[in-house]
Design a protein around this motif. Structure first.
Motif, PDB file in Angstrom:
ATOM      1  N   LEU A   1      32.552  26.142 -98.253  1.00  0.00           N
ATOM      2  CA  LEU A   1      31.727  25.615 -99.339  1.00  0.00           C
ATOM      3  C   LEU A   1      30.534  26.527 -99.585  1.00  0.00           C
ATOM      4  N   PRO A   2      30.052  26.597-100.830  1.00  0.00           N
ATOM      5  CA  PRO A   2      28.815  27.339-101.086  1.00  0.00           C
ATOM      6  C   PRO A   2      27.681  26.784-100.225  1.00  0.00           C
ATOM      7  N   ALA A   3      26.845  27.654 -99.705  1.00  0.00           N
ATOM      8  CA  ALA A   3      25.787  27.250 -98.774  1.00  0.00           C
ATOM      9  C   ALA A   3      24.910  26.113 -99.303  1.00  0.00           C
ATOM     10  N   PRO A   4      24.487  26.112-100.587  1.00  0.00           N
ATOM     11  CA  PRO A   4      23.638  25.010-101.062  1.00  0.00           C
ATOM     12  C   PRO A   4      24.330  23.657-100.985  1.00  0.00           C
ATOM     13  N   LEU A   5      25.652  23.631-101.232  1.00  0.00           N
ATOM     14  CA  LEU A   5      26.383  22.374-101.149  1.00  0.00           C
ATOM     15  C   LEU A   5      26.581  21.949 -99.700  1.00  0.00           C
ATOM     16  N   ARG A   6      26.908  22.910 -98.853  1.00  0.00           N
ATOM     17  CA  ARG A   6      27.131  22.583 -97.446  1.00  0.00           C
ATOM     18  C   ARG A   6      25.854  22.076 -96.782  1.00  0.00           C
ATOM     19  N   ALA A   7      24.711  22.566 -97.248  1.00  0.00           N
ATOM     20  CA  ALA A   7      23.436  22.132 -96.676  1.00  0.00           C
ATOM     21  C   ALA A   7      23.158  20.657 -96.954  1.00  0.00           C
ATOM     22  N   LYS A   8      23.804  20.116 -97.988  1.00  0.00           N
ATOM     23  CA  LYS A   8      23.595  18.718 -98.357  1.00  0.00           C
ATOM     24  C   LYS A   8      24.737  17.826 -97.882  1.00  0.00           C
ATOM     25  N   ALA A   9      25.561  18.324 -96.971  1.00  0.00           N
ATOM     26  CA  ALA A   9      26.718  17.558 -96.532  1.00  0.00           C
ATOM     27  C   ALA A   9      26.856  17.591 -95.020  1.00  0.00           C
ATOM     28  N   LYS A  10      27.594  16.630 -94.511  1.00  0.00           N
ATOM     29  CA  LYS A  10      27.946  16.584 -93.091  1.00  0.00           C
ATOM     30  C   LYS A  10      29.420  16.233 -92.990  1.00  0.00           C
ATOM     31  N   LEU A  11      30.136  16.971 -92.154  1.00  0.00           N
ATOM     32  CA  LEU A  11      31.549  16.704 -91.914  1.00  0.00           C
ATOM     33  C   LEU A  11      31.682  15.894 -90.641  1.00  0.00           C
ATOM     34  N   ILE A  12      32.274  14.720 -90.751  1.00  0.00           N
ATOM     35  CA  ILE A  12      32.515  13.874 -89.587  1.00  0.00           C
ATOM     36  C   ILE A  12      34.015  13.829 -89.319  1.00  0.00           C
ATOM     37  N   LEU A  13      34.402  14.293 -88.140  1.00  0.00           N
ATOM     38  CA  LEU A  13      35.804  14.307 -87.724  1.00  0.00           C
ATOM     39  C   LEU A  13      35.984  13.199 -86.694  1.00  0.00           C
ATOM     40  N   ALA A  14      36.569  12.093 -87.124  1.00  0.00           N
ATOM     41  CA  ALA A  14      36.702  10.920 -86.270  1.00  0.00           C
ATOM     42  C   ALA A  14      38.172  10.608 -86.045  1.00  0.00           C
ATOM     43  N   GLY A  15      38.465   9.960 -84.933  1.00  0.00           N
ATOM     44  CA  GLY A  15      39.848   9.566 -84.741  1.00  0.00           C
ATOM     45  C   GLY A  15      40.213   9.237 -83.326  1.00  0.00           C
ATOM     46  N   GLY A  16      41.512   8.991 -83.131  1.00  0.00           N
ATOM     47  CA  GLY A  16      42.025   8.596 -81.835  1.00  0.00           C
ATOM     48  C   GLY A  16      41.959   9.727 -80.816  1.00  0.00           C
ATOM     49  N   TYR A  17      41.450   9.394 -79.638  1.00  0.00           N
ATOM     50  CA  TYR A  17      41.291  10.392 -78.582  1.00  0.00           C
ATOM     51  C   TYR A  17      41.461   9.694 -77.243  1.00  0.00           C
ATOM     52  N   ASP A  18      42.394  10.202 -76.453  1.00  0.00           N
ATOM     53  CA  ASP A  18      42.634   9.664 -75.119  1.00  0.00           C
ATOM     54  C   ASP A  18      42.474  10.807 -74.121  1.00  0.00           C
TER      55      ASP A  18
END
Length: 372
Positions: free
Chosen positions: A230-247
């Protein structure tokens, strides 16, 4: 077996929402014209709209507010007057709004009967924390015409400044209860940003959410690569959350999570991993670009979906995929692979976007990034 093909009318019905609009005085000004036009537009799209206001004079309002086009309900005009001897207008306006909200929430129970999908509140933000307290799951859109603290006159005296201080603080604090804040022009946006820099910084954050088991076939790395592209200005206003099943007993879960953390580092993204709800809410995690959430319980999953701007669904060859449906049920658009089950559940350009599996360039050039 063949898939169940629901007709267009049924699908349209399922998408209908109930929108509750709160406005202090439904007269004939520009702010009122905006509210009326918004309400009529939402109705034409098939949604149910109810406007609650503290005052609406049939002889001094727009036609749609008096001829039955709109459902306008007037409360909160008896206990508190608009002013006290021509003074204390802001105090009276706040008390009238709180009276209106309490009346429809507790005395008539109209809010419970309507079960609103969203609130649209404009001009006065004081009642937003109360709305959020009463119905915490219902998102609030606040329409800011202009900071009231800049419109108030007569601040030359010390007494007047002291009188206005709590209202000025309340204006900023209460707006934080909104899920989103809209303004009427770039000029107003610049004024709001200068007036409340911390508020302006807190609202543009976009939550990009991925919910999948930590397995290689889910191609979660695609979400990381697209986010990094993503362009840096857009990425600066976002957060990526990677959630899910984990054992932790499953070797692939452990090794793939470690690979993803290493990939985030290689891409120049700051990441953190949370294994409990308490650590997920840690202030230290607010500054990272990518947050890994392991073994997400149901309650947190619902909260994540309510907070997300976009669901990123990367698996290729998914037999069906329940998560995109859960996201769309929560009103969250879906970015998914043009392959497998999501092709049948995600309407490209309407409920989300379908992109070629594995094509990072396509996944990082979404229309929503340029317009939201």
């Amino acid at each position: 077996m063949s898939p169940d093909n629901s007709d267009d009318e049924k699908n349209h019905t399922l998408q209908k929402k109930t929108i509750v609009i709160l406005h202090p005085d439904l007269g004939i000004g520009g702010a009122e014209r905006l509210v009326v036009d918004a309400a009529v537009g939402l109705q034409k799209r098939g949604h149910k709209v109810v406007i609650f206001t503290s005052h609406c004079d049939p002889s001094h309002c727009f036609d749609e507010a008096r001829d039955g086009t709109l459902d306008v309900r007037v409360y909160g005009n008896t206990l508190v007057p608009p002013t006290l001897l021509g003074r204390f207008a802001i105090l009276c306006a706040i008390l009238r709004q709180l009276h209106l909200i309490l009346h429809i929430a507790l005395f008539t129970s109209e809010l419970a009967h309507l079960s609103p999908s969203a609130f649209f509140v404009d001009q006065l933000s004081a009642g937003l924390p109360l709305l959020r307290l009463l119905l915490p799951r219902v998102p609030i859109l606040f329409y800011c015409h202009f900071p009231d603290l800049l419109l108030a006159r007569g601040r030359s005296s010390r007494l007047k400044r002291l009188y206005r201080l709590p209202f000025d603080l309340l204006e900023e604090h209460s707006m934080r209860s909104a899920a989103a804040i809209a303004v009427n022009s770039s000029f107003t946006k610049s004024i709001v940003t200068r007036t409340w820099p911390s508020l302006a910084a807190s609202h543009p954050l976009r939550i990009l959410l991925s919910i999948n088991r930590f397995e290689r076939k889910k191609d979660i790395g695609l979400a990381l690569r697209a986010f990094a592209a993503l362009p840096a200005p857009l990425r600066a206003k976002a957060k990526l959350i990677l959630a899910g099943g984990y054992d932790p007993r499953v070797t692939e879960n452990v090794s793939y999570h470690a690979e993803l953390v290493a990939l985030a580092t290689d891409l120049g993204l700051a990441s953190a991993t949370a294994k409990t709800v308490i650590t997920a809410l840690s202030p230290a995690h607010r500054a990272v670009d990518v947050l890994f959430l392991l073994s997400v319980p149901g309650a947190l999953k619902e909260r994540l979906l309510r907070s997300a701007t976009l669901l990123v669904y990367t698996p290729k060859g998914e037999h069906f995929g329940i998560v995109p449906l859960e996201a769309m049920l929560a009103g969250v658009p879906v970015l998914a692979a043009r392959d497998g089950g999501p092709v049948e559940t995600v309407v490209d350009g309407e409920t989300g976007w379908l992109r070629a599996p594995g094509e990072v360039g396509e996944w990082s050039k979404n229309r929503w990034l340029k317009t939201s």
